[in-house]
Design an enzyme around this catalytic site. Structure first.
Site, PDB file in Angstrom:
ATOM      1  N   VAL A  23      -6.403  -3.291  22.468  1.00 42.10           N
ATOM      2  CA  VAL A  23      -5.262  -3.231  23.031  1.00 42.10           C
ATOM      3  C   VAL A  23      -5.313  -2.084  24.137  1.00 42.10           C
ATOM      4  O   VAL A  23      -6.004  -1.043  24.012  1.00 42.10           O
ATOM      5  CB  VAL A  23      -4.012  -2.679  22.209  1.00 42.10           C
ATOM      6  CG1 VAL A  23      -2.814  -2.321  23.149  1.00 42.10           C
ATOM      7  CG2 VAL A  23      -3.763  -3.769  21.234  1.00 42.10           C
TER       8      VAL A  23
ATOM      9  N   ILE B 169      -3.460  -1.075  -1.985  1.00 43.42           N
ATOM     10  CA  ILE B 169      -3.222  -2.396  -1.651  1.00 43.42           C
ATOM     11  C   ILE B 169      -2.110  -2.689  -2.085  1.00 43.42           C
ATOM     12  O   ILE B 169      -1.338  -3.523  -1.708  1.00 43.42           O
ATOM     13  CB  ILE B 169      -4.458  -3.383  -2.171  1.00 43.42           C
ATOM     14  CG1 ILE B 169      -5.408  -3.058  -1.315  1.00 43.42           C
ATOM     15  CG2 ILE B 169      -3.999  -4.784  -2.238  1.00 43.42           C
ATOM     16  CD1 ILE B 169      -6.614  -4.031  -1.887  1.00 43.42           C
TER      17      ILE B 169
ATOM     18  N   THR C  89      -3.455   2.552  -5.453  1.00 37.29           N
ATOM     19  CA  THR C  89      -2.041   2.142  -4.954  1.00 37.29           C
ATOM     20  C   THR C  89      -2.293   1.711  -3.597  1.00 37.29           C
ATOM     21  O   THR C  89      -1.205   1.252  -3.007  1.00 37.29           O
ATOM     22  CB  THR C  89      -1.097   3.147  -4.794  1.00 37.29           C
ATOM     23  OG1 THR C  89      -1.436   4.341  -4.372  1.00 37.29           O
ATOM     24  CG2 THR C  89      -0.613   3.538  -6.529  1.00 37.29           C
TER      25      THR C  89
ATOM     26  N   ALA D  43      -4.918  -5.033   5.082  1.00 39.47           N
ATOM     27  CA  ALA D  43      -3.286  -5.126   5.496  1.00 39.47           C
ATOM     28  C   ALA D  43      -2.836  -6.232   6.562  1.00 39.47           C
ATOM     29  O   ALA D  43      -2.005  -6.962   6.313  1.00 39.47           O
ATOM     30  CB  ALA D  43      -2.955  -3.781   6.311  1.00 39.47           C
TER      31      ALA D  43
ATOM     32  N   LEU E 143      -2.561   1.577   6.185  1.00 38.08           N
ATOM     33  CA  LEU E 143      -2.616   3.163   6.530  1.00 38.08           C
ATOM     34  C   LEU E 143      -1.723   3.332   7.679  1.00 38.08           C
ATOM     35  O   LEU E 143      -1.467   4.802   7.890  1.00 38.08           O
ATOM     36  CB  LEU E 143      -3.795   3.032   6.913  1.00 38.08           C
ATOM     37  CG  LEU E 143      -5.046   3.025   5.725  1.00 38.08           C
ATOM     38  CD1 LEU E 143      -6.414   3.310   6.496  1.00 38.08           C
ATOM     39  CD2 LEU E 143      -4.888   3.715   4.499  1.00 38.08           C
TER      40      LEU E 143
ATOM     41  N   ALA F  96     -10.035  -0.779  -5.932  1.00 33.48           N
ATOM     42  CA  ALA F  96      -9.502  -0.990  -7.022  1.00 33.48           C
ATOM     43  C   ALA F  96      -7.863  -1.184  -7.065  1.00 33.48           C
ATOM     44  O   ALA F  96      -7.229  -0.610  -6.124  1.00 33.48           O
ATOM     45  CB  ALA F  96      -9.567   0.317  -7.920  1.00 33.48           C
TER      46      ALA F  96
ATOM     47  N   SER G 205     -10.073  -6.579  16.759  1.00 34.10           N
ATOM     48  CA  SER G 205     -11.550  -6.361  17.609  1.00 34.10           C
ATOM     49  C   SER G 205     -12.644  -6.171  16.520  1.00 34.10           C
ATOM     50  O   SER G 205     -12.587  -5.233  15.689  1.00 34.10           O
ATOM     51  CB  SER G 205     -11.573  -5.036  18.375  1.00 34.10           C
ATOM     52  OG  SER G 205     -12.839  -4.973  18.915  1.00 34.10           O
TER      53      SER G 205
ATOM     54  N   LYS H 108     -10.110  -5.159 -14.358  1.00 33.61           N
ATOM     55  CA  LYS H 108      -9.555  -4.001 -14.439  1.00 33.61           C
ATOM     56  C   LYS H 108      -8.557  -3.591 -15.417  1.00 33.61           C
ATOM     57  O   LYS H 108      -7.238  -4.256 -15.466  1.00 33.61           O
ATOM     58  CB  LYS H 108      -9.375  -3.135 -13.205  1.00 33.61           C
ATOM     59  CG  LYS H 108      -8.803  -1.725 -13.225  1.00 33.61           C
ATOM     60  CD  LYS H 108      -8.354  -1.298 -11.942  1.00 33.61           C
ATOM     61  CE  LYS H 108      -7.787   0.409 -12.201  1.00 33.61           C
ATOM     62  NZ  LYS H 108      -7.268   0.559 -10.547  1.00 33.61           N
TER      63      LYS H 108
ATOM     64  N   PRO I  72      -4.157   3.019 -19.270  1.00 34.34           N
ATOM     65  CA  PRO I  72      -4.119   1.636 -19.288  1.00 34.34           C
ATOM     66  C   PRO I  72      -2.913   0.790 -18.671  1.00 34.34           C
ATOM     67  O   PRO I  72      -1.791   1.220 -18.536  1.00 34.34           O
ATOM     68  CB  PRO I  72      -4.381   1.024 -20.888  1.00 34.34           C
ATOM     69  CG  PRO I  72      -3.160   2.231 -21.356  1.00 34.34           C
ATOM     70  CD  PRO I  72      -3.518   3.665 -20.613  1.00 34.34           C
TER      71      PRO I  72
END
Length: 503
Positions: free
Chosen positions: A187, A348, A346, A17, A335, A52, A41, A80, A98
């Site tokens: 931090v 990424i 899903t 990310a 996240l 995937a 860090s 893929k 597919p």
């Protein structure tokens, strides 16, 4: 923060990310003065395992000007064509989702209505026989679609499996070459403006400060800025998505990696199998209410076809979105913005669409409430649409062999999904609540694979005489089969693809 132009950005957290954000912002500010700093860090690990993806990752790489062959080599990637689902409908069953359409419309009527019309006959073939991408996958073959396909049947999408850590390193090199500054550190304190609560600086464990006008939180589940500091809140969707844990372990490489992800239903969740060039990603996503961590570990190790390369690692999560991803002058990605299990790859994609929201609504003239509200509205809509698609996989199971699957059959579902499901069962209508991550034919793949059949079909499908229809379907299948047989194996395509770059 007034209405001054924003050109100082601090990204907290690296990983996929953080470095996707850094690379995108470097590209966004190209030719303009800007200061982009990423703080991470080496002591704080990332969740990244074998990843995937869905086809939109190709658009992201293209937006950066990344050459596909450089990307493949740098990230240990394979191709893929979709996802194979094993044992979801019932033990021993299998179907394929597919990145492609099934068949092609006739006279403005969606293809599946014609198959539904003929369903009373013993067809001897299925929906999947009318999809080129599925037939490639079933044969372990791969070919890139033509830029101008000679027939709609030859038009399909593809994505990748790759090493997320290597992808982050690849993007780091890209971003640093374009002026992004990386600072090592943890931090210790978040400094805020006492008047409005906006973040003004991050204090680091080396005694330094990282100042900016805009802060991007890529600190993972911890949500150091968006949650621990600004308390945006998080929605708990476990009433619809009961899995709350995952255990992952890399395995040895497959001799012939298939061009698809495999998701296999297990007693209390499901297993992923992701083929990279040099290893295989494996994991078990499960609910602690139905299986212990030790049982999950033993199940995963038993299910793995390849010998493990590392000890299994356990993760905890709560499915659901952050209530807002943009609070004050902080924007959350990855996240830190919420979590949905990787059943349809899903994770990424959600980073990518989050970045797209940020760039589209970037506070060029300062921070405005209307921009923030729109980003948060879009975020919630996107999460809800993907949520419904994932819940569909669980709710429509015919399995009753374990408490977990009986629970999934009986659980209530969101009204939006109930509406879609009821309309498809009634008349085969594929509802799309724009915008959605998955096209109608993706929903059709799950409906069909899970045995959800409509009672009625579009009456306009009767306009084609039955003999003409069966003849056309036969020609379609023959064309698809012939083309699939001519394609190279997946591994042969990868080798040639890399050689083409070197020649």
């Amino acid at each position: 923060m007034g209405n001054s132009a924003v050109n100082q950005v601090v990204i907290l957290g690296g990983g996929t990310a953080g470095w996707m954000a850094a690379a995108s912002l470097a590209r966004y500010f190209e030719g303009r003065q800007a200061q982009i700093t990423l703080v991470e860090s080496a002591d704080i690990g990332t969740v990244g395992v074998g990843e995937a993806t869905i086809p939109s990752i190709r658009d992201f790489n293209a937006s950066l000007g990344v050459d596909e062959r450089d990307f493949i080599r740098a990230t240990d990637a394979t191709f893929k064509l979709g996802i194979e689902f094993c044992d979801w409908r019932a033990p021993g069953s299998a179907f394929f989702h597919p990145f492609a359409d099934f068949g092609q419309p006739l006279n403005g009527v969606a293809f599946h209505h014609y198959l539904n019309r003929l369903r009373g006959d013993d067809l001897g073939h299925s929906l999947e026989d009318h999809c080129f991408a599925v037939q490639l996958a079933r044969r372990g073959r791969f070919a890139q679609p033509h830029e101008q396909p000679p027939t709609p049947l030859a038009d399909y999408g593809y994505a990748y499996h790759f090493d997320a850590g290597r992808y982050a390193s690849f993007l780091r090199r890209y971003a640093e070459a374009r002026g992004v500054i990386r600072r090592e550190g943890k931090v210790t304190h978040v400094e805020q403006d006492p008047n409005n609560g906006f973040i003004t600086a991050l204090h680091l464990d080396d005694g330094g400060r990282a100042e900016a006008q805009l802060f991007i939180d890529c600190s993972g589940f911890r949500g150091v800025l968006i949650e621990q500091t600004l308390q945006a809140g998080h929605e708990d969707w476990r009433q619809w998505l009961p899995c709350d844990s995952a255990i992952a372990a890399p395995g040895a490489a497959m001799a012939e990696p298939p061009p698809y992800t495999r998701c296999t239903a297990l007693d209390a969740g499901w297993q992923w199998r992701i083929p990279l060039q040099s290893r295989t990603g494996n994991g078990y996503v499960y609910s602690q209410a139905f299986v212990s961590d030790e049982q999950a570990k033993q199940t995963l190790l038993k299910q793995m076809a390849e010998s493990p390369l590392k000890d299994p690692k356990t993760f905890r999560f709560v499915a659901g979105p952050r209530k807002s991803i943009w609070e004050k002058n902080c924007f959350a990605l990855g996240l830190a913005s919420g979590f949905l299990e990787p059943l349809e790859s899903t994770s990424i994609s959600l980073i990518q669409t989050g970045i797209a929201k940020l760039l589209r609504l970037f506070p060029e003239s300062g921070f405005h409430e209307v921009d923030r509200a729109e980003a948060n509205r879009q975020h919630h809509h996107e999460f809800e649409r993907i949520r419904d698609f994932l819940v569909l996989h669980y709710k429509t199971t015919q399995r009753t062999d374990t408490p977990f699957w009986r629970h999934c059959q009986a659980m209530p579902i969101p009204d939006s999904l109930a509406h879609k499901l009821e309309l498809f069962r009634h008349r085969g209508e594929l509802v799309k609540m724009e915008p959605e991550a998955f096209e109608p034919d993706s929903w059709l793949a799950i409906y069909s694979g899970m045995g959800v059949q409509p009672t009625h079909y579009d009456i306009r499908a009767n306009k084609v005489p039955e003999t003409t229809l069966t003849d056309e379907l036969g020609k379609m299948r023959a064309m698809i089969t012939q083309a699939a047989e001519q394609a190279p194996s997946h591994s042969a395509f990868i080798r040639q693809h890399e050689l083409d770059r070197q020649s």
